[in-house]
Design a protein around this motif. Structure first.
Motif, mmCIF file in Angstrom:
data_model
loop_
_atom_site.group_PDB
_atom_site.id
_atom_site.type_symbol
_atom_site.label_atom_id
_atom_site.label_comp_id
_atom_site.label_asym_id
_atom_site.label_seq_id
_atom_site.Cartn_x
_atom_site.Cartn_y
_atom_site.Cartn_z
ATOM 1 N N LYS A 1 0.841 -1.209 0.000
ATOM 2 C CA LYS A 1 0.000 0.000 0.000
ATOM 3 C C LYS A 1 0.871 1.253 0.000
ATOM 4 O O LYS A 1 0.604 2.211 -0.714
ATOM 5 C CB LYS A 1 -0.890 0.032 1.248
ATOM 6 N N VAL B 1 2.475 1.914 -3.387
ATOM 7 C CA VAL B 1 1.518 2.492 -4.338
ATOM 8 C C VAL B 1 1.257 3.960 -3.996
ATOM 9 O O VAL B 1 1.265 4.823 -4.880
ATOM 10 C CB VAL B 1 0.207 1.679 -4.350
ATOM 11 N N ALA B 2 1.064 4.240 -2.703
ATOM 12 C CA ALA B 2 0.840 5.633 -2.284
ATOM 13 C C ALA B 2 2.041 6.497 -2.665
ATOM 14 O O ALA B 2 1.885 7.595 -3.219
ATOM 15 C CB ALA B 2 0.585 5.703 -0.776
ATOM 16 N N THR C 1 2.286 7.323 -6.379
ATOM 17 C CA THR C 1 1.357 8.324 -6.929
ATOM 18 C C THR C 1 1.983 9.713 -6.886
ATOM 19 O O THR C 1 1.481 10.626 -7.534
ATOM 20 C CB THR C 1 0.010 8.378 -6.170
ATOM 21 N N CYS C 2 3.042 9.919 -6.110
ATOM 22 C CA CYS C 2 3.579 11.282 -6.021
ATOM 23 C C CYS C 2 5.106 11.361 -5.980
ATOM 24 O O CYS C 2 5.649 12.419 -5.684
ATOM 25 C CB CYS C 2 2.966 12.032 -4.832
ATOM 26 N N LEU D 1 8.328 0.720 -8.442
ATOM 27 C CA LEU D 1 7.132 -0.125 -8.541
ATOM 28 C C LEU D 1 7.052 -0.791 -9.909
ATOM 29 O O LEU D 1 6.738 -1.982 -10.019
ATOM 30 C CB LEU D 1 5.886 0.726 -8.263
ATOM 31 N N HIS E 1 7.207 -4.809 -10.702
ATOM 32 C CA HIS E 1 6.227 -5.539 -11.516
ATOM 33 C C HIS E 1 6.886 -6.285 -12.672
ATOM 34 O O HIS E 1 6.481 -7.389 -13.006
ATOM 35 C CB HIS E 1 5.150 -4.590 -12.046
ATOM 36 N N ALA F 1 -4.499 -7.929 -10.703
ATOM 37 C CA ALA F 1 -5.129 -6.611 -10.546
ATOM 38 C C ALA F 1 -6.373 -6.637 -9.655
ATOM 39 O O ALA F 1 -6.529 -5.766 -8.799
ATOM 40 C CB ALA F 1 -5.429 -5.984 -11.905
ATOM 41 N N LEU G 1 -6.374 -2.260 -2.140
ATOM 42 C CA LEU G 1 -6.298 -0.795 -2.157
ATOM 43 C C LEU G 1 -7.657 -0.132 -1.988
ATOM 44 O O LEU G 1 -7.772 0.884 -1.309
ATOM 45 C CB LEU G 1 -5.667 -0.325 -3.471
ATOM 46 N N ALA G 2 -8.676 -0.688 -2.634
ATOM 47 C CA ALA G 2 -9.993 -0.047 -2.577
ATOM 48 C C ALA G 2 -10.821 -0.621 -1.441
ATOM 49 O O ALA G 2 -11.873 -0.091 -1.111
ATOM 50 C CB ALA G 2 -10.717 -0.218 -3.906
ATOM 51 N N LYS H 1 1.318 18.127 -7.771
ATOM 52 C CA LYS H 1 2.271 17.512 -6.832
ATOM 53 C C LYS H 1 1.851 16.168 -6.260
ATOM 54 O O LYS H 1 2.639 15.532 -5.561
ATOM 55 C CB LYS H 1 2.491 18.458 -5.636
ATOM 56 N N GLY H 2 0.606 15.764 -6.501
ATOM 57 C CA GLY H 2 0.156 14.508 -5.908
ATOM 58 C C GLY H 2 -0.242 14.672 -4.448
ATOM 59 O O GLY H 2 -0.097 15.759 -3.863
ATOM 60 N N PHE H 3 -0.704 13.573 -3.855
ATOM 61 C CA PHE H 3 -1.317 13.636 -2.529
ATOM 62 C C PHE H 3 -0.391 14.141 -1.433
ATOM 63 O O PHE H 3 -0.780 14.972 -0.607
ATOM 64 C CB PHE H 3 -1.872 12.258 -2.155
ATOM 65 N N THR H 4 0.852 13.659 -1.429
ATOM 66 C CA THR H 4 1.733 14.082 -0.329
ATOM 67 C C THR H 4 2.158 15.544 -0.477
ATOM 68 O O THR H 4 2.708 16.115 0.457
ATOM 69 C CB THR H 4 2.991 13.190 -0.184
ATOM 70 N N LYS I 1 -5.803 8.890 -8.082
ATOM 71 C CA LYS I 1 -4.558 8.473 -7.434
ATOM 72 C C LYS I 1 -4.518 8.981 -5.996
ATOM 73 O O LYS I 1 -4.129 8.261 -5.075
ATOM 74 C CB LYS I 1 -3.356 9.044 -8.180
ATOM 75 N N VAL J 1 -6.796 7.002 -3.671
ATOM 76 C CA VAL J 1 -6.217 5.703 -3.320
ATOM 77 C C VAL J 1 -5.086 5.894 -2.304
ATOM 78 O O VAL J 1 -5.012 5.178 -1.306
ATOM 79 C CB VAL J 1 -5.717 4.965 -4.580
ATOM 80 N N ALA J 2 -4.231 6.892 -2.550
ATOM 81 C CA ALA J 2 -3.134 7.158 -1.607
ATOM 82 C C ALA J 2 -3.704 7.506 -0.233
ATOM 83 O O ALA J 2 -3.240 6.989 0.794
ATOM 84 C CB ALA J 2 -2.250 8.293 -2.126
ATOM 85 N N THR K 1 -5.058 4.533 1.725
ATOM 86 C CA THR K 1 -4.108 3.602 2.330
ATOM 87 C C THR K 1 -3.772 3.990 3.770
ATOM 88 O O THR K 1 -3.224 3.187 4.505
ATOM 89 C CB THR K 1 -2.763 3.514 1.553
ATOM 90 N N LEU L 1 -13.882 5.874 -0.512
ATOM 91 C CA LEU L 1 -13.522 5.131 -1.726
ATOM 92 C C LEU L 1 -14.426 3.910 -1.895
ATOM 93 O O LEU L 1 -14.892 3.620 -3.000
ATOM 94 C CB LEU L 1 -12.045 4.718 -1.646
ATOM 95 N N HIS M 1 -4.995 -0.557 -12.197
ATOM 96 C CA HIS M 1 -3.639 -1.074 -12.007
ATOM 97 C C HIS M 1 -2.653 -0.319 -12.896
ATOM 98 O O HIS M 1 -1.566 0.043 -12.463
ATOM 99 C CB HIS M 1 -3.647 -2.564 -12.364
ATOM 100 N N ARG M 2 -3.044 -0.068 -14.153
ATOM 101 C CA ARG M 2 -2.160 0.677 -15.057
ATOM 102 C C ARG M 2 -1.965 2.106 -14.566
ATOM 103 O O ARG M 2 -0.859 2.641 -14.606
ATOM 104 C CB ARG M 2 -2.725 0.691 -16.480
ATOM 105 N N LEU N 1 -2.142 3.188 -11.474
ATOM 106 C CA LEU N 1 -1.423 3.256 -10.201
ATOM 107 C C LEU N 1 -0.019 2.690 -10.293
ATOM 108 O O LEU N 1 0.906 3.241 -9.697
ATOM 109 C CB LEU N 1 -2.204 2.498 -9.120
ATOM 110 N N ALA N 2 0.139 1.579 -11.041
ATOM 111 C CA ALA N 2 1.448 0.940 -11.099
ATOM 112 C C ALA N 2 2.236 1.439 -12.302
ATOM 113 O O ALA N 2 3.417 1.153 -12.416
ATOM 114 C CB ALA N 2 1.292 -0.577 -11.156
#
Lengths: 202, 202
Positions: free
Chosen positions: A111, A114-115, A118-119, A127, A131, A166, A173-174, B34-37, B111, B114-115, B118, B127, B170-171, B173-174
């Motif tokens: 988790k 993945v988090a 995303t950033c 990641l 894979h 997936a 994740l969800a 910048k994404g979640f963080t 994204k 999901v972040a 987590t 979610l 999956h595509r 996020l990964a």
């Protein structure tokens, strides 16, 4: 055993290795407790009894720690033996993926990766690399199935791997539906049927 | 139009609504960049020209902002018309899901959700709620396919929705393979074949 080391070389089991192991262990503990956004470098330093400066200099950010944790992760291999049918082989793989994701330490780590991905560009690349390595594990069983005529030639192992995995990642994740053996079984059954129908030929 | 409002009631279009809209817009801009963080409440306040105290009191955390953004999200509905075949219907749905995820604003928001999910219980619940609503959209086409004998009775719409959507998430996020129309097409073809084979009967 009387070994000597040139100055500046890394001694396995030396102070650098111990520092790294302690920091990664602390980071992993914090991820299990609080998730990625709770991963604070100062707290890692405190728990690992390592200087803050060392932690900041070596990893730089929470994402940097997660990337290193992922590199260090020893993932149990997929079952290797030939199965009776392609569907049996996929089921064995799906159960192994499910076990990894449901694991009390690996689940939170996945988790977090993945988090972070995303950033953070390095985490995203780590990641993808992870894979790519995993997908390679799926090639033997897809190749054997094609040789036995169970799936069309040209069936893509990467597509099969994503099809089986997936829905399990999605559950992790969800949080949509339990991440149980029935989910792994359904995922394998569905991917086998789709593969037989030629849906993963590239 | 001469309406009056009791003290303490929310006036649509009033100051509270404008404040919320400005803050959510700023939050959404920052997520894209910048994404979640990178979602910092003080920066949201600054960009939205809203007091910091207001932002901290109203949303409390980055996850709180993301939850509100998700609630506010207007998602284009899945295609509603009856398709020629079940596979055609799934393909139309898959293309719509792909469009949502590939959207320059919605992609980063998904994204971020999901972040956030987590590591934040409210985000995780938001979610799950979002997915429950989405799954309901899939029921008509699965029901029609069962009525026409294209898939077995008892085929579960939620399983079909996850089968089509999970490889696309999956595509996203990964970052494993492009999130293109070919991916949506393959996802629909695979899920249709698996559904015909009875893999999603519960």
């Amino acid at each position: 055993m009387g070994e000597t080391h040139a100055p500046g070389t890394v001694r396995p089991g030396g102070r650098t290795a111990r520092t790294r192991a302690a920091a990664l262990r602390a980071a992993s503990d914090i991820l299990v407790e609080k998730g990625f956004t709770g991963l604070d470098l100062a707290e890692v330093a405190g728990r690992a009894k390592v200087g803050r400066t060392t932690v900041y200099r070596r990893w730089g950010s929470a994402a940097g720690l997660v990337v290193d944790l992922l590199a260090d992760l020893s993932v149990p291999p997929l079952p290797d033996g030939p199965a009776d049918t392609f569907e049996d082989a996929l089921r064995a793989n799906a159960l192994t993926v499910r076990e990894r994701l449901a694991d009390a330490r690996q689940g939170p780590l996945f988790k977090a990766v993945v988090a972070a991905a995303t950033c953070d560009a390095r985490a995203a690349e780590a990641l993808r690399r992870f894979h790519r390595v995993r997908v390679a594990e799926w090639r033997p069983c897809v190749r054997r199935a094609a040789e036995r005529g169970e799936v069309p030639h040209g069936t893509d192992a990467g597509e099969v791997a994503v099809a089986v995995s997936a829905p399990l990642y999605h559950r992790l994740l969800a949080g949509f539906g339990p991440l149980d053996e029935a989910a792994a079984d359904r995922s394998a059954r569905a991917a086998a049927a789709a593969a037989r129908a030629g849906a993963y030929v590239r």
